[in-house]
Design a protein around this motif. Structure first.
Motif, mmCIF file in Angstrom:
data_model
loop_
_atom_site.group_PDB
_atom_site.id
_atom_site.type_symbol
_atom_site.label_atom_id
_atom_site.label_comp_id
_atom_site.label_asym_id
_atom_site.label_seq_id
_atom_site.Cartn_x
_atom_site.Cartn_y
_atom_site.Cartn_z
ATOM 1 N N ILE A 135 32.536 -44.506 -31.493
ATOM 2 C CA ILE A 135 31.455 -44.794 -32.444
ATOM 3 C C ILE A 135 31.146 -43.591 -33.335
ATOM 4 C CG2 ILE A 135 29.025 -45.493 -32.620
ATOM 5 C CD1 ILE A 135 29.388 -47.077 -30.060
ATOM 6 N N LEU A 186 24.377 -46.166 -28.857
ATOM 7 C CA LEU A 186 23.990 -47.147 -29.872
ATOM 8 C C LEU A 186 22.686 -46.772 -30.551
ATOM 9 C CD1 LEU A 186 24.793 -50.647 -28.280
ATOM 10 C CD2 LEU A 186 26.100 -49.353 -29.963
ATOM 11 N N ILE A 214 31.978 -50.020 -34.007
ATOM 12 C CA ILE A 214 31.046 -50.344 -32.936
ATOM 13 C C ILE A 214 31.529 -51.516 -32.094
ATOM 14 C CG2 ILE A 214 29.667 -51.932 -34.354
ATOM 15 C CD1 ILE A 214 27.201 -50.921 -32.934
#
Length: 318
Positions: A167, A38, A177
């Motif tokens: 992702i 992330l 996501i």
């Protein structure tokens, strides 16, 4: 099965609850390791700096810091089972919040979702670790905990692997996501329902005083505890810092490597070695004094971090 690590001397088997609880170790390993994907994703999609993207880890571990004591109080009042259920519900809610977040594309909203997940993970760890240690005889508690934590290492491998594939698509476009979080959110909420229904044993623990504890009012009187907390502080800081910016480091040191490849390298390489280290470490602990093993690992970490700072491309990446 007489010598099973999940069977008591009276013949009571805790195999089933042990399997169920061990699955939680995998789930929070997954939740932690996908954060490292992330970081890089938010930097590019939301156009934020590395320093700002570090808030991803900060809010999750902030949840740990703020929720740890309340989670312990909650479990003391309601027991391990409800501590696990609370953790799973918070984890599931936070994960499902990524779906509306994928439309809002607000970094602050994602951070709030991750904070909720962090609070849930705190409850899970606070409940699952001691629960595993008492699902059998006291002398086999360390073996049970090590076995469960090996699945935590597997979660650390799967997290960046799934994150890298989903992702960071192969065509270089921005991936979905929300998908991995939707799946994991549904899974943990189903587990929460199962925990409400399953006939898991209700186990209580009591703290008894001993001669060794007489005259010492708190844990802070024990030097090993104090310095253990200091060691853990630096360990978590180092682990989080390294994992969080691994993808950044690899793509900057070796420009031909894509985000997707770096995430897979983190999964199968970095986290694979992390899990291997846990297994080897457990084996070494039976043959070395804990203090000497800790010192050896610390020295090895210092040497390897110096190599990383020297920026020797593939040598530093390795």
């Amino acid at each position: 099965m007489k010598n099973s690590i999940v069977r008591t001397k009276t013949g009571v088997s805790y195999l089933y609850p042990f399997i169920v609880i061990t699955s939680l170790f995998f789930l929070w390993g997954f939740a932690h390791s996908i954060l490292d994907v992330l970081n890089k994703h938010f930097q590019e999609v939301l156009v934020i700096s590395k320093a700002r993207s570090a808030l991803v880890q900060a809010v999750v571990y902030g949840g740990y810091f703020l929720m740890a004591l309340p989670a312990g109080i909650f479990m003391k009042r309601f027991g391990y089972r409800w501590g696990v259920i609370l953790g799973l519900v918070l984890y599931g809610i936070g994960a499902l919040m990524f779906y509306p977040g994928s439309f809002l594309m607000s970094f602050n909203f994602f951070l709030f979702s991750l904070f909720i997940i962090g609070c849930g993970l705190t409850c899970l760890e606070t409940a699952a670790n001691p629960y595993v240690t008492i699902l059998g005889e006291p002398e086999t508690s360390a073996s049970r905990l090590n076995l469960s934590q090996s699945f935590n290492g597997l979660g650390w491998i799967v997290g960046p692997f799934v994150g890298g594939l989903v992702i960071f698509p192969e065509d270089g476009s921005a991936g979905d996501i929300a998908l991995p979080y939707l799946v994991i959110g549904v899974v943990v909420l189903v587990l929460a329902i199962l925990f409400m229904k399953l006939p898991l044993p209700v186990i209580s623990t009591s703290v008894t005083s001993s001669k060794d504890n007489e005259g010492k009012a708190s844990l802070w009187h024990y030097p090993h505890f104090v310095w253990g907390v200091v060691a853990l502080f630096f360990y978590v800081a180092a682990q989080t810092g390294i994992n969080s910016f691994f993808i950044n480091y690899v793509t900057e040191e070796v420009p031909d490597i894509t985000n997707r490849d770096a995430a897979l390298l983190l999964s199968l390489g970095g986290m694979g070695l992390f899990m291997t280290g846990r297994i080897v470490g457990s084996w070494l602990m039976r043959r070395m004094q804990a203090a000497k093993l800790l010192a050896s690992c610390a020295l090895g970490a210092i040497i390897t971090m110096v190599l990383v700072m020297m920026q020797l491309q593939w040598i530093s990446v390795g």
